[in-house]
Design a protein around this motif. Structure first.
Motif, PDB file in Angstrom:
ATOM      1  N   GLY A 258      11.081   0.135  -3.075  1.00  0.00           N
ATOM      2  CA  GLY A 258       9.841  -0.413  -2.566  1.00  0.00           C
ATOM      3  C   GLY A 258       8.759   0.648  -2.463  1.00  0.00           C
ATOM      4  N   LEU A 259       7.618   0.250  -1.935  1.00  0.00           N
ATOM      5  CA  LEU A 259       6.475   1.146  -1.863  1.00  0.00           C
ATOM      6  C   LEU A 259       6.677   2.301  -0.890  1.00  0.00           C
ATOM      7  N   ASP A 260       7.689   2.181  -0.014  1.00  0.00           N
ATOM      8  CA  ASP A 260       7.934   3.247   0.965  1.00  0.00           C
ATOM      9  C   ASP A 260       9.237   3.996   0.709  1.00  0.00           C
ATOM     10  N   GLY A 261       9.868   3.738  -0.437  1.00  0.00           N
ATOM     11  CA  GLY A 261      11.109   4.425  -0.767  1.00  0.00           C
ATOM     12  C   GLY A 261      12.355   3.655  -0.407  1.00  0.00           C
ATOM     13  N   ARG A 262      12.253   2.698   0.526  1.00  0.00           N
ATOM     14  CA  ARG A 262      13.399   1.851   0.847  1.00  0.00           C
ATOM     15  C   ARG A 262      13.547   0.764  -0.221  1.00  0.00           C
ATOM     16  N   LYS A 263      14.638   0.029  -0.176  1.00  0.00           N
ATOM     17  CA  LYS A 263      14.817  -1.088  -1.094  1.00  0.00           C
ATOM     18  C   LYS A 263      13.675  -2.071  -0.929  1.00  0.00           C
ATOM     19  N   MET A 264      13.148  -2.576  -2.046  1.00  0.00           N
ATOM     20  CA  MET A 264      12.025  -3.503  -1.979  1.00  0.00           C
ATOM     21  C   MET A 264      12.432  -4.790  -1.282  1.00  0.00           C
ATOM     22  N   SER A 265      11.655  -5.198  -0.273  1.00  0.00           N
ATOM     23  CA  SER A 265      11.965  -6.385   0.517  1.00  0.00           C
ATOM     24  C   SER A 265      10.699  -6.880   1.201  1.00  0.00           C
ATOM     25  N   LYS A 266      10.537  -8.200   1.206  1.00  0.00           N
ATOM     26  CA  LYS A 266       9.379  -8.758   1.914  1.00  0.00           C
ATOM     27  C   LYS A 266       9.437  -8.438   3.404  1.00  0.00           C
ATOM     28  N   SER A 267      10.645  -8.401   3.949  1.00  0.00           N
ATOM     29  CA  SER A 267      10.775  -8.138   5.388  1.00  0.00           C
ATOM     30  C   SER A 267      10.342  -6.722   5.751  1.00  0.00           C
ATOM     31  N   TYR A 268      10.388  -5.799   4.786  1.00  0.00           N
ATOM     32  CA  TYR A 268       9.933  -4.430   5.025  1.00  0.00           C
ATOM     33  C   TYR A 268       8.437  -4.273   4.767  1.00  0.00           C
ATOM     34  N   GLY A 269       7.822  -5.271   4.164  1.00  0.00           N
ATOM     35  CA  GLY A 269       6.401  -5.158   3.840  1.00  0.00           C
ATOM     36  C   GLY A 269       6.127  -4.115   2.763  1.00  0.00           C
ATOM     37  N   ASN A 270       7.088  -3.882   1.878  1.00  0.00           N
ATOM     38  CA  ASN A 270       6.939  -2.837   0.868  1.00  0.00           C
ATOM     39  C   ASN A 270       7.077  -3.377  -0.554  1.00  0.00           C
ATOM     40  N   GLU A 282      -3.062  -2.061  -7.819  1.00  0.00           N
ATOM     41  CA  GLU A 282      -3.664  -0.724  -7.785  1.00  0.00           C
ATOM     42  C   GLU A 282      -3.797  -0.218  -6.348  1.00  0.00           C
ATOM     43  N   GLN A 283      -4.264  -1.090  -5.471  1.00  0.00           N
ATOM     44  CA  GLN A 283      -4.440  -0.687  -4.081  1.00  0.00           C
ATOM     45  C   GLN A 283      -3.100  -0.302  -3.438  1.00  0.00           C
ATOM     46  N   LYS A 284      -2.069  -1.082  -3.686  1.00  0.00           N
ATOM     47  CA  LYS A 284      -0.759  -0.815  -3.069  1.00  0.00           C
ATOM     48  C   LYS A 284      -0.161   0.493  -3.574  1.00  0.00           C
ATOM     49  N   ILE A 285      -0.261   0.745  -4.864  1.00  0.00           N
ATOM     50  CA  ILE A 285       0.343   1.964  -5.405  1.00  0.00           C
ATOM     51  C   ILE A 285      -0.496   3.198  -5.057  1.00  0.00           C
ATOM     52  N   ARG A 286      -1.822   3.046  -5.071  1.00  0.00           N
ATOM     53  CA  ARG A 286      -2.684   4.188  -4.724  1.00  0.00           C
ATOM     54  C   ARG A 286      -2.446   4.656  -3.287  1.00  0.00           C
ATOM     55  N   THR A 287      -2.080   3.731  -2.406  1.00  0.00           N
ATOM     56  CA  THR A 287      -1.889   4.085  -0.991  1.00  0.00           C
ATOM     57  C   THR A 287      -0.428   4.350  -0.641  1.00  0.00           C
ATOM     58  N   MET A 288       0.437   4.442  -1.651  1.00  0.00           N
ATOM     59  CA  MET A 288       1.843   4.759  -1.388  1.00  0.00           C
ATOM     60  C   MET A 288       1.977   6.150  -0.774  1.00  0.00           C
ATOM     61  N   PRO A 289       2.908   6.321   0.158  1.00  0.00           N
ATOM     62  CA  PRO A 289       3.158   7.665   0.687  1.00  0.00           C
ATOM     63  C   PRO A 289       3.758   8.559  -0.390  1.00  0.00           C
ATOM     64  N   GLU A 302       7.445  18.084  -4.423  1.00  0.00           N
ATOM     65  CA  GLU A 302       8.810  17.885  -4.906  1.00  0.00           C
ATOM     66  C   GLU A 302       9.009  16.397  -5.223  1.00  0.00           C
ATOM     67  N   PRO A 303       9.018  16.033  -6.513  1.00  0.00           N
ATOM     68  CA  PRO A 303       9.148  14.615  -6.894  1.00  0.00           C
ATOM     69  C   PRO A 303      10.366  13.921  -6.290  1.00  0.00           C
ATOM     70  N   GLU A 304      11.473  14.667  -6.105  1.00  0.00           N
ATOM     71  CA  GLU A 304      12.693  14.043  -5.586  1.00  0.00           C
ATOM     72  C   GLU A 304      12.518  13.552  -4.147  1.00  0.00           C
ATOM     73  N   LYS A 305      11.490  14.013  -3.474  1.00  0.00           N
ATOM     74  CA  LYS A 305      11.224  13.581  -2.099  1.00  0.00           C
ATOM     75  C   LYS A 305      10.091  12.563  -2.023  1.00  0.00           C
ATOM     76  N   CYS A 306       9.643  12.085  -3.170  1.00  0.00           N
ATOM     77  CA  CYS A 306       8.461  11.220  -3.233  1.00  0.00           C
ATOM     78  C   CYS A 306       8.821   9.807  -3.672  1.00  0.00           C
ATOM     79  N   PRO A 307       8.467   8.769  -2.895  1.00  0.00           N
ATOM     80  CA  PRO A 307       8.749   7.379  -3.281  1.00  0.00           C
ATOM     81  C   PRO A 307       8.102   6.982  -4.604  1.00  0.00           C
ATOM     82  N   VAL A 308       6.990   7.634  -4.952  1.00  0.00           N
ATOM     83  CA  VAL A 308       6.314   7.303  -6.207  1.00  0.00           C
ATOM     84  C   VAL A 308       7.216   7.627  -7.403  1.00  0.00           C
ATOM     85  N   PHE A 309       7.937   8.731  -7.301  1.00  0.00           N
ATOM     86  CA  PHE A 309       8.805   9.109  -8.421  1.00  0.00           C
ATOM     87  C   PHE A 309       9.974   8.139  -8.566  1.00  0.00           C
ATOM     88  N   ASP A 310      10.407   7.520  -7.469  1.00  0.00           N
ATOM     89  CA  ASP A 310      11.455   6.500  -7.567  1.00  0.00           C
ATOM     90  C   ASP A 310      11.009   5.369  -8.484  1.00  0.00           C
TER      91      ASP A 310
END
Length: 398
Positions: A258-270, A282-289, A302-310
């Protein structure tokens, strides 16, 4: 062609996690299998029985997404569980022979009790939902059920229930007489060969004879399904197989981040939905942590610590991933630079799905007709199974 059955609870509009985890596999399976895909609305009631108005709306949203993703009603049977009442009848009959201990040891039972503590799940429906799931599978004689590893225990319970049912009810009072009658229907040459193969297997344990006998039965196109099953059981020295034991078809472990690194789920809002607009993507990905250690543009990350790299692992080529890793660690690219190819890839994947969904939403009658036809076909198959089940149990009154 082997039959496959799979279902989804109506949770409403689907997201990329559903697409990568389930729907792409369905689209692939329908090319090679006789696929039955159903809306598990009764299953939804096991945990959200008080949200009846939401379930109705969610059903049609979900079916639209299935079709938009490429699930083809010309290749698959799409239907709603509650419109095929045979599911409920087989569930009831299986519940008569299911030991409580079997249900209490299902791993997901205690897990969900813990995860859904805010809900009142002290109900028979929740305890017994694996039996309903077994009925869903067995009523269509499915040989395969695509599942993740967490659902394998449910398929194993289905196999145990089928085995128990066949042991209790597969041996008809006049089984041998019916089997001998079925042999005579094969014709003299095939009947003589069948008896010889049966003798070799049962007297000498000749596995090659067993395989030849099974193939011989499959080649007898003039036999009814019931007679073929009797001959299989007679060959093996048992009774007739009324319910088919399915196999678990393990799907690739597609954990969609998901957008926060956890498994994608509506309940997580990610989540990113399958009908998300380009602007929203675009807005959701640009504002990803990103990597919390990279505060300034000039800081290495460090890409391995970044949810975007996932997400890059899902969407980007090896060359792009190498570019991200080198550029991030050297501060040669900024986080917005890193996110740009990802935004474009997700937009390109979602755009045709969104367009097909909009066209289907504009023609709701077409969607309802697809489901109506699928329900009719599903009911024909389920009705045939239940005739055999009732006869085996002794509920076929004349």
């Amino acid at each position: 062609m082997d039959r496959v059955l799979s279902g989804m609870r109506p949770t409403g509009r689907l997201h990329l996690g559903h697409y990568h985890g389930v729907l792409r596999n369905w689209v692939k399976l329908q090319e090679t299998h006789d696929c039955f895909f159903f809306v598990a609305d009764w299953h939804a009631l096991t945990t959200v029985y008080e949200e009846r108005e939401i379930i109705s709306r969610n059903v049609w949203d979900m079916v639209v997404d299935w079709l938009a993703c490429g699930v083809n009603p010309n290749l698959s049977t799409l239907f709603i569980q509650s419109r095929v009442m045979e599911h409920a009848e087989l569930h009831l009959l299986l519940s008569m022979i299911t030991p409580l201990g079997w249900l209490e040891r299902v791993p997901t039972y205690k897990d969900q009790i813990q995860q859904l503590r805010e809900r009142d799940l002290a109900t028979y429906g929740f305890l017994g939902y694996p039996v309903l799931q077994s009925a869903d599978i067995l009523v269509y004689g499915a040989s395969g059920v695509p599942v993740g590893e967490d659902q394998v225990s449910h398929v194993e319970l289905t196999r145990e229930l089928a085995r128990r049912f066949n042991y209790l009810f597969g041996r008809e009072p006049d089984f041998e007489a019916r089997a001998e009658t079925a042999i005579d229907k094969m014709g003299k040459k095939a009947a003589r060969l069948y008896r010889e193969l049966r003798r070799r297997y049962q007297e000498a344990g000749d596995l090659e004879a067993l395989a030849e006998g099974q193939a011989l039965i499959e080649d007898q196109h003039n036999l009814t399904m019931a007679d073929a099953e009797r001959l299989q059981g007679y060959l093996e020295g048992g009774g007739r197989t009324v319910l088919t034991e399915p196999e678990a078809l393990l799907t690739p472990a597609a954990r969609m981040p998901g957008l926060d690194g956890r498994k994608m789920s509506k309940s997580y809002g990610n989540a990113i939905s399958l009908r998300e607009s380009d602007e929203a993507i675009e807005q959701k990905i640009r504002t990803m942590p990103t990597d919390p250690a990279r505060v300034r543009r000039s800081d290495p990350g460090e890409p391995e610590k970044c949810p975007v790299f996932d997400l890059h692992r899902v969407y980007s080529s090896e060359d792009t991933q190498d570019w991200v890793q080198q550029g991030c660690r050297s501060a040669g690219i900024g986080c917005i630079d890193c996110k740009r190819p990802l935004i474009e890839a997700v937009q390109a994947e979602v755009a045709p799905i969104r367009e097909r969904a909009e066209a289907l939403e504009a023609d709701p009658e077409q969607v309802r007709q697809i489901i109506s036809s699928g329900c009719e076909h599903a009911q024909e198959v389920a009705r045939s199974t239940m005739q055999e089940v009732r006869s085996a149990i002794g509920l076929s009154y004349r």
